[in-house]
Structure formats: C-alpha cells, structure tokens
Design a protein around this motif. Sequence first.
Motif, PDB file in Angstrom:
ATOM      1  N   ALA A 111      25.096 148.420  39.305  1.00 60.27           N
ATOM      2  CA  ALA A 111      25.216 146.965  39.179  1.00 60.27           C
ATOM      3  C   ALA A 111      24.443 146.464  37.956  1.00 60.27           C
ATOM      4  O   ALA A 111      24.839 145.494  37.309  1.00 60.27           O
ATOM      5  CB  ALA A 111      24.710 146.280  40.442  1.00 60.27           C
ATOM      6  N   LEU A 112      23.342 147.124  37.628  1.00 58.22           N
ATOM      7  CA  LEU A 112      22.541 146.810  36.450  1.00 58.22           C
ATOM      8  C   LEU A 112      22.570 148.014  35.530  1.00 58.22           C
ATOM      9  O   LEU A 112      22.178 149.119  35.932  1.00 58.22           O
ATOM     10  CB  LEU A 112      21.102 146.484  36.874  1.00 58.22           C
ATOM     11  N   SER A 113      23.055 147.827  34.307  1.00 56.59           N
ATOM     12  CA  SER A 113      23.129 148.950  33.364  1.00 56.59           C
ATOM     13  C   SER A 113      21.739 149.257  32.809  1.00 56.59           C
ATOM     14  O   SER A 113      20.822 148.433  32.910  1.00 56.59           O
ATOM     15  CB  SER A 113      24.080 148.615  32.216  1.00 56.59           C
ATOM     16  N   LEU A 114      21.610 150.425  32.193  1.00 55.88           N
ATOM     17  CA  LEU A 114      20.337 150.831  31.602  1.00 55.88           C
ATOM     18  C   LEU A 114      19.915 149.834  30.523  1.00 55.88           C
ATOM     19  O   LEU A 114      18.756 149.418  30.467  1.00 55.88           O
ATOM     20  CB  LEU A 114      20.440 152.241  31.024  1.00 55.88           C
ATOM     21  N   LYS A 115      20.871 149.424  29.685  1.00 52.34           N
ATOM     22  CA  LYS A 115      20.575 148.482  28.606  1.00 52.34           C
ATOM     23  C   LYS A 115      20.068 147.152  29.177  1.00 52.34           C
ATOM     24  O   LYS A 115      19.066 146.599  28.709  1.00 52.34           O
ATOM     25  CB  LYS A 115      21.834 148.249  27.767  1.00 52.34           C
TER      26      LYS A 115
ATOM     27  N   ARG B   1      16.543 147.512  30.636  1.00 52.27           N
ATOM     28  CA  ARG B   1      15.504 147.504  29.596  1.00 52.27           C
ATOM     29  C   ARG B   1      15.236 146.080  29.113  1.00 52.27           C
ATOM     30  O   ARG B   1      14.090 145.679  28.928  1.00 52.27           O
ATOM     31  CB  ARG B   1      15.925 148.394  28.426  1.00 52.27           C
ATOM     32  N   THR B   2      16.297 145.321  28.931  1.00 47.95           N
ATOM     33  CA  THR B   2      16.152 143.925  28.504  1.00 47.95           C
ATOM     34  C   THR B   2      15.363 143.132  29.551  1.00 47.95           C
ATOM     35  O   THR B   2      14.464 142.356  29.226  1.00 47.95           O
ATOM     36  CB  THR B   2      17.541 143.284  28.283  1.00 47.95           C
ATOM     37  N   LYS B   3      15.706 143.347  30.820  1.00 49.18           N
ATOM     38  CA  LYS B   3      15.021 142.651  31.908  1.00 49.18           C
ATOM     39  C   LYS B   3      13.546 143.056  31.973  1.00 49.18           C
ATOM     40  O   LYS B   3      12.677 142.225  32.244  1.00 49.18           O
ATOM     41  CB  LYS B   3      15.720 142.970  33.233  1.00 49.18           C
TER      42      LYS B   3
ATOM     43  N   PRO C  61       6.319 150.670  28.207  1.00 44.99           N
ATOM     44  CA  PRO C  61       5.441 151.383  29.133  1.00 44.99           C
ATOM     45  C   PRO C  61       5.609 150.862  30.555  1.00 44.99           C
ATOM     46  O   PRO C  61       5.675 149.657  30.762  1.00 44.99           O
ATOM     47  CB  PRO C  61       4.051 151.065  28.612  1.00 44.99           C
ATOM     48  N   GLY C  62       5.703 151.758  31.489  1.00 49.12           N
ATOM     49  CA  GLY C  62       5.833 151.378  32.884  1.00 49.12           C
ATOM     50  C   GLY C  62       7.267 151.258  33.363  1.00 49.12           C
ATOM     51  O   GLY C  62       7.523 151.115  34.550  1.00 49.12           O
ATOM     52  N   PHE C  63       8.245 151.321  32.448  1.00 51.15           N
ATOM     53  CA  PHE C  63       9.646 151.210  32.830  1.00 51.15           C
ATOM     54  C   PHE C  63      10.134 152.567  33.343  1.00 51.15           C
ATOM     55  O   PHE C  63       9.787 153.604  32.806  1.00 51.15           O
ATOM     56  CB  PHE C  63      10.486 150.787  31.615  1.00 51.15           C
ATOM     57  N   GLY C  64      10.914 152.533  34.426  1.00 52.98           N
ATOM     58  CA  GLY C  64      11.414 153.797  34.960  1.00 52.98           C
ATOM     59  C   GLY C  64      12.511 153.571  35.976  1.00 52.98           C
ATOM     60  O   GLY C  64      12.964 152.456  36.200  1.00 52.98           O
ATOM     61  N   VAL C  65      12.927 154.685  36.563  1.00 51.14           N
ATOM     62  CA  VAL C  65      13.961 154.631  37.587  1.00 51.14           C
ATOM     63  C   VAL C  65      13.442 155.371  38.805  1.00 51.14           C
ATOM     64  O   VAL C  65      12.805 156.418  38.694  1.00 51.14           O
ATOM     65  CB  VAL C  65      15.307 155.211  37.077  1.00 51.14           C
ATOM     66  N   ARG C  66      13.693 154.791  39.967  1.00 55.93           N
ATOM     67  CA  ARG C  66      13.303 155.421  41.227  1.00 55.93           C
ATOM     68  C   ARG C  66      14.593 155.865  41.910  1.00 55.93           C
ATOM     69  O   ARG C  66      15.528 155.074  42.056  1.00 55.93           O
ATOM     70  CB  ARG C  66      12.551 154.411  42.084  1.00 55.93           C
ATOM     71  N   VAL C  67      14.617 157.121  42.327  1.00 50.10           N
ATOM     72  CA  VAL C  67      15.815 157.668  42.977  1.00 50.10           C
ATOM     73  C   VAL C  67      15.458 157.988  44.425  1.00 50.10           C
ATOM     74  O   VAL C  67      14.534 158.744  44.692  1.00 50.10           O
ATOM     75  CB  VAL C  67      16.318 158.927  42.243  1.00 50.10           C
TER      76      VAL C  67
ATOM     77  N   MET D 159       7.834 141.713  31.092  1.00 51.73           N
ATOM     78  CA  MET D 159       6.551 141.935  30.426  1.00 51.73           C
ATOM     79  C   MET D 159       6.132 140.687  29.645  1.00 51.73           C
ATOM     80  O   MET D 159       4.953 140.363  29.571  1.00 51.73           O
ATOM     81  CB  MET D 159       6.628 143.129  29.474  1.00 51.73           C
ATOM     82  N   ALA D 160       7.100 139.956  29.081  1.00 52.58           N
ATOM     83  CA  ALA D 160       6.797 138.754  28.301  1.00 52.58           C
ATOM     84  C   ALA D 160       6.298 137.618  29.180  1.00 52.58           C
ATOM     85  O   ALA D 160       5.602 136.721  28.714  1.00 52.58           O
ATOM     86  CB  ALA D 160       8.034 138.309  27.532  1.00 52.58           C
ATOM     87  N   LYS D 161       6.644 137.647  30.460  1.00 50.52           N
ATOM     88  CA  LYS D 161       6.207 136.586  31.374  1.00 50.52           C
ATOM     89  C   LYS D 161       4.697 136.564  31.518  1.00 50.52           C
ATOM     90  O   LYS D 161       4.115 135.557  31.850  1.00 50.52           O
ATOM     91  CB  LYS D 161       6.825 136.777  32.768  1.00 50.52           C
ATOM     92  N   GLY D 162       4.077 137.681  31.311  1.00 51.22           N
ATOM     93  CA  GLY D 162       2.630 137.752  31.458  1.00 51.22           C
ATOM     94  C   GLY D 162       2.241 138.205  32.851  1.00 51.22           C
ATOM     95  O   GLY D 162       3.034 138.165  33.785  1.00 51.22           O
TER      96      GLY D 162
END
Length: 188
Positions: A33-37, A40-42, A1-7, A47-50
């Motif tokens: 420079a950063l792939s979609l995969k 998503r991992t990033k 949730p909250g993940f997206g792309v800004r163009v 999100m895990a950082k809190g």
Amino acid sequence: PGFGVRVSPKGTKTFVLVTGKERNTVTLGRFPALSLKDARTKAVEEMAKGPSARITPQKAIQAFGETMQGRVKPDTLNQYLSYLNQMDFTSLDLTYPEVMEKLKKWDGKPWAQNYAYASVRNFFNWCIEHGYIEKSPLFRKKTPNRTKSRDRVLSDDELARIWRCTEDDTYGRILRLLLLTGQRRVEV
C-alpha cells in the motif's frame, strides 16, 4: 538513519522509523500500500517534524518523572507530576500565552499557580535537554504572581501555650522539635 522495514512471521512488511535515545518506533505504513519511495519521503517528513511530534506529552511527563527520581526529593517530584498531569497538554509545542492560559486553572491561588509554573518550567527545560523541544516557551519569563512572605510569626506566649498543650508522645515530640528548630514539617 533509523528508517527500516519490519517483517512479521506471516511476511507482512511494515516501514518504520526508529528515533531518539528512547528508540521510539514510528510506523510509516505497510507494503505494498505504501511504496519504498513514498515510505522514504514519509520518513524524511517525520524527521523534519522534530522530536516533539514523535512523543506524546503524557509519555514525556512519565519519562521526566522516571529521570527525576533520585535527583529531587520525592515530595517535590510528586508535586511536579501532579501539576504537570493537571495541565492537560495536547502537544509539547506550546507558546507562552498557551501555557499562561493553562495556568489560569489556579487563578486566585497565587502560591499554587507559581508552583505549577515552576513545575512546567522544569519540565520544559528537561524536554530541551532530551531533544523533545528546541526552546522553552517560558524562557526568560517571570513567575505569574509576586508573593510576599508572611508578616506574622507566633509570639512567645503562643509558643509557650503550644508547648504546654503537647504531650510527651510521638506527635508532641515532633511538634516540639518543629518549634525549637523553626523548620517545616517536611524539613525535619
């Protein structure tokens, strides 16, 4: 949730993560420079950082001030913000010893140190309420100093002398009102 792309209008694609009630935007990186995969991992790592990793202490203090307006007296709020801004927080994830180290700034001033402690405690409780931290480092801790009430009060002769020295002007009437009610200046 909250993940997206800004163009952008020029077609630049940036991966973003929108979090929290304040809808804070975290920039993850640009495509290609950063792939979609990898984006998503990033995002999952972010999100895990809190929540505390996604807001700076300065922004949290500012939001705290805005939220507390109207809930507490203006003087109290100014006092909270003054002490919090003097604490020089680099993170919201502090331990009890780290907070106590920051409070050493007021060593030798027990009342000020206790007020600073109370300000920080209220701030951390607010941070918990808003999901910025999980637990307060001051949970179930006591104030750093035991302060005692004043022993001395003005005698009747001293009160009479002050009464006689005051004039019938605004300042004199305020002072007399304080003498009659036994209240502090900010309470009247």
